[in-house]
Design a protein around this motif. Structure first.
Motif, short mmCIF file in Angstrom:
data_model
loop_
_atom_site.label_atom_id
_atom_site.label_comp_id
_atom_site.label_asym_id
_atom_site.label_seq_id
_atom_site.Cartn_x
_atom_site.Cartn_y
_atom_site.Cartn_z
N PRO A 40 0.77 -1.27 0.15
CA PRO A 40 0.09 -0.16 -0.01
C PRO A 40 0.88 1.22 0.06
O PRO A 40 2.24 1.21 0.11
N ALA A 41 0.16 2.50 -0.34
CA ALA A 41 1.05 3.73 -0.30
C ALA A 41 1.24 3.93 1.37
O ALA A 41 0.40 3.56 2.26
N LEU A 42 2.24 4.38 1.78
CA LEU A 42 2.82 4.58 3.07
C LEU A 42 2.72 6.02 3.38
O LEU A 42 3.12 6.97 2.48
N GLU A 43 2.63 6.51 4.71
CA GLU A 43 2.58 7.55 5.19
C GLU A 43 4.15 8.09 5.00
O GLU A 43 5.24 7.47 5.08
N ALA A 44 4.39 9.40 4.70
CA ALA A 44 5.70 10.00 4.53
C ALA A 44 6.57 9.50 5.77
O ALA A 44 7.85 9.43 5.57
N GLY A 45 6.13 9.41 6.88
CA GLY A 45 6.93 9.32 8.04
C GLY A 45 7.66 7.83 7.95
O GLY A 45 8.84 7.87 8.68
N ALA A 46 7.08 7.06 7.62
CA ALA A 46 7.64 5.70 7.28
C ALA A 46 9.13 5.73 6.53
O ALA A 46 10.01 4.84 6.73
N TRP A 47 8.98 6.75 5.58
CA TRP A 47 10.50 6.88 5.09
C TRP A 47 11.26 7.67 5.55
O TRP A 47 12.53 7.70 5.22
N THR A 48 10.71 8.76 6.27
CA THR A 48 11.69 10.00 6.50
C THR A 48 12.12 10.00 8.26
O THR A 48 12.93 10.55 8.23
#
Length: 311
Positions: A40-48
């Motif tokens: 699924p699309a992830l919230e930006a915080g998962a990456w940053t």
């Protein structure tokens, strides 16, 4: 401990030898689900953001529920089961280890690197690949007698009722789980160790902080919570494995074993079979210890016609 560290994969080498583009090849040399869990699309915080404790705990809670982990057993998430396999032999003083062969060879390599020697007479440690790769054989609680026992259940999610995870709270016992195989997301690099708190704490120290990425925490939690997808996937894998067996038997192969993620066959000349399939840009797995065994994973739904033609 002897034995080369042969693996599936290596499609780049096959392309160099047989031609074609990498995208043209059907890679059946691994046992990875060809219909992966939909990311699924992830919230930006998962990456940053650095992975926080809450996200890690959500994953652990989902894993405990999905696998039915005993309350007294602890769970550690790691960047792939391979990272755990490389470290686990350091949890006990080097001695004699029994690793029933043939099986996945990274365990023997890891124990050898930590100074262990091979021996099946009252060993200090035992490694059980459950179900075994490549034969698909299963073990039982009767096989858990060594003081230090590692049970690699990387492929066990195809048949969860045969899991030995109920013994994960037993002293000196570790259960390994791989996320990449059943959920088809090997590139995510996510694996788990389940066992007594003291062993898990020592493994955690070996891995260091933030061992699992934010995206892996988020996707792993979603996937482990999706029981419907898991049930449907087991049904499809069983049907596809039966279909592959039928194709290979009609072509003269004999079924040796395997799981619903990979099948092991006996043929008259495994190297010749691999060569013939490769000429059709289908990559398979053969083994240095057998000239008659060939292992095939399952193709993606749109690749069956090409595979049948190649066979």
């Amino acid at each position: 401990m002897a034995g080369g560290r042969d693996h599936g994969g290596g499609v780049d080498d096959a392309v160099a030898r047989y031609g074609g583009r990498r995208a043209d090849w059907i890679d059946l040399s691994t046992g990875i689900n060809p219909v992966p869990y939909p990311v699924p699309a992830l919230e930006a915080g998962a990456w940053t953001a650095l992975p926080d404790r809450a996200a890690q705990q959500e994953l652990i809670d989902a894993a405990r529920e999905f696998w039915g982990v005993p309350d007294d057993a602890a769970i550690l998430a790691a960047p792939g089961a391979s990272s755990l396999i490389a470290r686990i032999p350091g949890l006990a003083p080097a001695g004699r280890v029994h690793i029933p062969a043939p099986t996945y060879n990274e365990h023997a390599a890891a124990f050898a690197a930590h100074g262990w020697r091979e021996g099946d007479d009252t060993p200090d440690a035992r490694v059980l690949v459950h179900p075994n790769n490549p034969t698909g054989g299963w073990y039982s609680s009767d096989d858990l007698g060594a003081p230090f026992t590692v049970i690699d259940e990387s492929f066990c999610d195809v048949s969860p009722y045969q899991s030995l995870v109920s013994y994960a709270d037993r002293e000196g016992t570790l259960i390994l789980k791989s996320f990449g195989k059943f959920w088809g997301l090997a590139g995510l690099r996510l694996g788990f160790a389940i066992g007594p708190q003291a062993l898990i704490d020592r493994l955690r120290e070996m891995l260091g902080p933030w061992a699992v990425s934010g995206p892996a925490l988020a996707i792993g939690t979603m996937a482990l919570s999706d029981r419907g997808w898991a049930a449907d996937t087991r049904t499809r894998l069983n049907e596809d494995a039966a279909h592959l067996d039928a194709l290979m038997v009609r072509a003269g192969a004999g079924v040796v074993g395997g799981t619903s993620l990979f099948r092991l066959y006996r043929v008259n000349d495994a190297a010749a079979w691999q060569d013939r399939l490769a000429q059709h840009h289908v990559w398979s797995r053969i083994f240095p210890y057998s000239d008659s065994w060939i292992r095939l994973g399952l193709p993606a739904p749109d690749s069956w016609a090409r595979l049948e033609q190649a066979i």
